[in-house]
Scaffold this active site. Structure first.
Site, mmCIF file in Angstrom:
data_model
loop_
_atom_site.group_PDB
_atom_site.id
_atom_site.type_symbol
_atom_site.label_atom_id
_atom_site.label_comp_id
_atom_site.label_asym_id
_atom_site.label_seq_id
_atom_site.Cartn_x
_atom_site.Cartn_y
_atom_site.Cartn_z
ATOM 1 N N ARG A 112 0.829 -1.193 0.000
ATOM 2 C CA ARG A 112 0.000 0.000 0.000
ATOM 3 C C ARG A 112 0.867 1.248 0.000
ATOM 4 N NH1 ARG A 112 1.558 3.398 4.368
ATOM 5 N NH2 ARG A 112 1.199 2.431 6.373
ATOM 6 N N GLU A 211 -7.073 7.706 6.824
ATOM 7 C CA GLU A 211 -5.963 8.464 7.423
ATOM 8 C C GLU A 211 -5.281 9.357 6.385
ATOM 9 O OE1 GLU A 211 -1.592 7.610 9.265
ATOM 10 O OE2 GLU A 211 -3.175 6.318 10.035
ATOM 11 N N ARG A 215 -5.483 5.870 0.023
ATOM 12 C CA ARG A 215 -4.602 4.734 0.308
ATOM 13 C C ARG A 215 -4.785 3.776 -0.857
ATOM 14 N NH1 ARG A 215 -2.769 3.575 5.881
ATOM 15 N NH2 ARG A 215 -1.655 5.497 6.314
ATOM 16 N N CYS A 263 0.625 11.577 8.316
ATOM 17 C CA CYS A 263 1.529 11.179 9.397
ATOM 18 C C CYS A 263 2.967 11.245 8.901
ATOM 19 C CB CYS A 263 1.200 9.762 9.873
ATOM 20 S SG CYS A 263 2.246 9.256 11.248
ATOM 21 N N THR A 265 5.529 9.800 9.750
ATOM 22 C CA THR A 265 6.221 8.504 9.677
ATOM 23 C C THR A 265 6.040 7.867 8.303
ATOM 24 O OG1 THR A 265 4.354 7.196 10.490
ATOM 25 C CG2 THR A 265 5.842 8.093 12.152
ATOM 26 N N ARG A 272 4.103 0.530 2.354
ATOM 27 C CA ARG A 272 4.268 -0.618 3.239
ATOM 28 C C ARG A 272 4.014 -1.864 2.412
ATOM 29 N NH1 ARG A 272 1.413 -3.927 6.848
ATOM 30 N NH2 ARG A 272 2.830 -4.632 8.463
ATOM 31 N N ARG A 302 5.033 -8.082 12.480
ATOM 32 C CA ARG A 302 3.841 -7.784 13.276
ATOM 33 C C ARG A 302 3.037 -9.063 13.401
ATOM 34 N NH1 ARG A 302 1.139 -2.440 10.383
ATOM 35 N NH2 ARG A 302 2.729 -0.933 10.940
ATOM 36 N N GLU A 307 -1.403 -3.552 13.338
ATOM 37 C CA GLU A 307 -0.401 -2.830 14.118
ATOM 38 C C GLU A 307 -0.492 -3.128 15.609
ATOM 39 O OE1 GLU A 307 1.580 1.550 13.872
ATOM 40 O OE2 GLU A 307 -0.134 1.036 12.632
#
Length: 355
Positions: A112, A211, A215, A263, A265, A272, A302, A307
């Site tokens: 993604r 978010e 995406r 975000c 990060t 990802r 993970r 998450e």
């Protein structure tokens, strides 16, 4: 905008380290142009919760510029980049060498990225009008997708129960109620302006206004990472071209920080790339040992519930650790090579543990 310096509950967060009183005094009254975002909104999660590592979100592209005294050092520390670093994107799937070993017990592959359309705010700050504007633009853009990317858009507003249940069963639906997203302002006016697009084969998806504005996701069963990445690259280009045709707008792309996300990060590639893979040998060694090994390989393990989800059985979600400072091709290559390494080592560990 409050003038008094806030008490930051996440004392070990990057926000606590970099939002000092002098910085606060300088920036607490500043407001961004695109969506009227302020520093107190940006750091709301670090102020309200005590468990944040980063603790800050951007409300629009301007936030990264207006509040640069906060964002720059946080981004530098989190991503380990230098002051003069530039970001290079590379989506050329033909450059990827090899693939995951077909013998490796990989259940599925998912890659993604996030994308944001210039001129609209990011989820934490986006206005109601802008959010609906993004959705209306995307409805038109999705209608232009052809061949194996063609599909349907399902708005969350007024969604019929059978459609909702099907999206839940496919693990495609995103839902409200995440405390971080709520406090960060990303669930205002829920569910208006949000929705999910997927192609007929259910291998290409786009989430609208979660978010991130977008995406974009490519996924399929098995471990053919190269094919999943190639589809993603084709899909991103098709969506981007379609958005440009409909609106003249481009994705937000910064020379230093790459693709802009809400975000910090996720800055850079925002990518990802993950596989669900069985590692029974590593499971016997313990999660801490696996985590340490993944760190050396620039990967992140993970549990397969996401998450914050726990670990079930011997299946792990293994993904690239970095987002910024490497191109997409480099990160995919690291993930393929790293998973192959973990699989080879797992065969040895299975022998060691008599599995």
């Amino acid at each position: 905008m409050s003038d008094s310096f806030p008490e930051i509950k996440s004392k070990d967060s990057l926000v606590a380290k970099h939002v000092t009183k002098p910085v606060w005094d300088k920036l607490s009254r500043a407001v961004t142009k695109t969506s009227g975002f302020s520093l107190d909104k940006a750091i709301a999660c670090a102020v309200q919760f005590d468990n944040q590592h980063c603790g800050i979100y951007a409300g629009d592209w301007d936030s990264y510029k207006v509040f640069a005294d906060v964002f720059d050092p946080i981004i530098k520390e989190y991503h380990g980049i230098t002051d003069d670093s530039i970001h290079t994107s590379d989506m050329d799937a033909s450059k990827i060498k090899g693939n995951i070993d077909p013998a490796a017990p990989v259940h599925s592959t998912r890659i993604r990225v996030g994308r944001s359309i210039d001129g609209f705010g990011l989820s934490p700050g986006i206005t109601k009008e802008q959010r609906v504007g993004v959705e209306n633009l995307m409805k038109k853009a999705f209608a232009n997708l052809k061949d194996d990317l063609a599909g349907s858009y399902f708005p969350l507003t007024g969604m019929k129960e059978d459609v909702r249940q099907q999206l839940v069963d496919d693990h495609f639906l995103f839902v409200s109620g995440d405390p971080n997203l709520k406090v960060a302002g990303m669930e205002r006016d829920w569910p208006e302006g949000r929705g999910i697009f997927h192609n007929k084969e259910k291998t290409f998806l786009t989430w609208v206004n979660e978010e991130d504005q977008l995406r974009i996701i490519s996924m399929q069963k098995g471990g053919d990472v190269k094919a999943v990445f190639a589809r993603l690259a084709t899909g991103i280009k098709a969506v981007g071209d379609s958005v440009k045709t409909e609106s003249g707008k481009e994705f937000m792309l910064d020379g230093k920080y790459g693709y802009i996300h809400s975000c910090p990060t996720n800055l850079g590639t925002g990518m990802r790339a993950s596989v669900h893979v069985d590692l029974p040998g590593w499971t016997k060694e313990g999660l801490a040992t696996l985590q340490a090994r993944c760190e050396e390989l620039h990967l992140q393990p993970r549990g397969t519930r996401g998450e914050s989800g726990g670990q079930t059985g011997v299946t792990y979600d293994i993904s690239n650790k970095h987002r910024l400072g490497y191109s997409e091709v480099q990160l995919i290559q690291k993930m393929i090579d790293g998973v192959n390494t973990l699989y080879k080592e797992d065969l040895e560990l299975k022998k060691k543990h008599g599995l």
